[in-house]
Design a protein around this motif. Structure first.
Motif, PDB file in Angstrom:
ATOM      1  N   LYS A  74      43.053  38.235  29.461  1.00 33.91           N
ATOM      2  CA  LYS A  74      44.239  37.819  28.907  1.00 33.91           C
ATOM      3  C   LYS A  74      45.640  38.289  29.139  1.00 33.91           C
ATOM      4  O   LYS A  74      46.540  37.788  29.101  1.00 33.91           O
ATOM      5  N   THR A  75      45.294  39.583  29.432  1.00 34.40           N
ATOM      6  CA  THR A  75      46.706  40.405  30.122  1.00 34.40           C
ATOM      7  C   THR A  75      46.746  39.776  31.359  1.00 34.40           C
ATOM      8  O   THR A  75      48.106  39.367  31.577  1.00 34.40           O
ATOM      9  N   TRP A  76      46.108  39.431  32.057  1.00 37.79           N
ATOM     10  CA  TRP A  76      46.251  38.700  33.407  1.00 37.79           C
ATOM     11  C   TRP A  76      46.978  37.484  33.137  1.00 37.79           C
ATOM     12  O   TRP A  76      48.010  37.082  33.753  1.00 37.79           O
ATOM     13  N   ILE A  89      39.104  41.994  34.892  1.00 42.13           N
ATOM     14  CA  ILE A  89      37.672  41.682  34.182  1.00 42.13           C
ATOM     15  C   ILE A  89      37.615  40.560  33.182  1.00 42.13           C
ATOM     16  O   ILE A  89      38.524  40.306  32.585  1.00 42.13           O
ATOM     17  N   SER A  90      36.607  39.738  33.852  1.00 44.77           N
ATOM     18  CA  SER A  90      36.538  38.545  33.115  1.00 44.77           C
ATOM     19  C   SER A  90      34.850  38.127  33.233  1.00 44.77           C
ATOM     20  O   SER A  90      34.735  38.395  34.321  1.00 44.77           O
ATOM     21  N   SER A  91      34.575  37.294  32.345  1.00 45.40           N
ATOM     22  CA  SER A  91      33.083  36.859  32.524  1.00 45.40           C
ATOM     23  C   SER A  91      33.049  35.654  33.473  1.00 45.40           C
ATOM     24  O   SER A  91      31.959  35.294  33.965  1.00 45.40           O
ATOM     25  N   THR A  92      34.386  35.095  33.751  1.00 48.80           N
ATOM     26  CA  THR A  92      34.580  34.118  34.976  1.00 48.80           C
ATOM     27  C   THR A  92      35.214  34.456  35.868  1.00 48.80           C
ATOM     28  O   THR A  92      36.127  35.228  35.860  1.00 48.80           O
TER      29      THR A  92
END
Ligand SMILES: NC(=O)c1ccc[n+]([C@@H]2O[C@H](COP(=O)([O-])OP(=O)(O)OC[C@H]3O[C@@H](n4cnc5c(N)ncnc54)[C@H](OP(=O)(O)O)[C@@H]3O)[C@@H](O)[C@H]2O)c1
Length: 159
Positions: free
Chosen positions: A46-48, A64-67
């Motif tokens: 979300k910061t990205w 960092i992301s699940s996708t």
């Protein structure tokens, strides 16, 4: 590996609102740029998404992301990200730049904190730094403290 958390918070420990920063302080952005340029920055997805320029230039950006994210190195767990960092000795100066969930994951690994305290409270904020200031003061000692208008730039090292 040197893990540094960097964030700005208001008097309620708020850090975000509607997926973005609740404020605009160019002096804080300059401080962020000065400290992080040339180093590795790690952030949540979300910061990205909130960054006006992606990736942030002259820094190794990690999300960092699940996708899988396009245009940036992304990891689907903190553990896989840490394994990668441990294997890559050139990426040893690491700044964790948010948001809330990512600060929470990395707090226990942090050697240094850079906190900008904003001497104001903002309305309708929805994201907060996850660790109480009392806890921070138990775990870290403040070694730099510089006031500038509404802003107080501080640096802390683990006790
Ligand atoms: N004041 C400051 O200094 C500062 C700094 C940074 C951010 N912010 C603000 O904070 C807000 C964003 O922070 P946030 O806490 O809502 O979101 P965030 O931490 O930036 O991102 C959350 C996302 O990160 C991914 N994630 C987190 N933990 C994970 C894990 N263990 N494994 C896999 N993926 C994981 C997930 O992405 P997926 O959903 O893609 O799986 C999750 O939805 C914005 O308002 C931003 O402007 C403020």
């Amino acid at each position: 590996m040197n893990i540094q958390l960097i964030w700005a918070q208001d008097t309620n420990a708020a850090i975000g609102k509607d997926g973005t920063l609740p404020w605009h302080y160019s002096e804080d952005l300059k401080n962020f740029k000065k400290l992080t340029t040339g180093h590795t920055i790690i952030m949540g997805r979300k910061t990205w998404d909130s960054l006006p320029i992606k990736p942030l230039p002259n820094r190794k950006n990690i999300v960092i992301s699940s996708t899988e994210q396009t245009g940036v190195d992304s990891y689907n767990s903190i553990d896989t990200c840490m394994e990668y960092l441990q294997k890559n000795q050139s990426l040893q100066n690491i700044f964790v730049i948010g948001g809330m969930s990512i600060y929470k994951h990395f707090y226990d690994y942090a050697d240094t904190l850079y906190i900008t305290f904003i001497d104001k409270s903002f309305d309708d904020t929805d994201t907060f730094f996850p660790i109480d200031l009392m806890q921070i003061k138990n775990d870290f000692k403040c070694i730099e403290d510089c006031d500038s208008g509404d802003l107080q730039f501080t640096k802390w090292i683990r006790k």
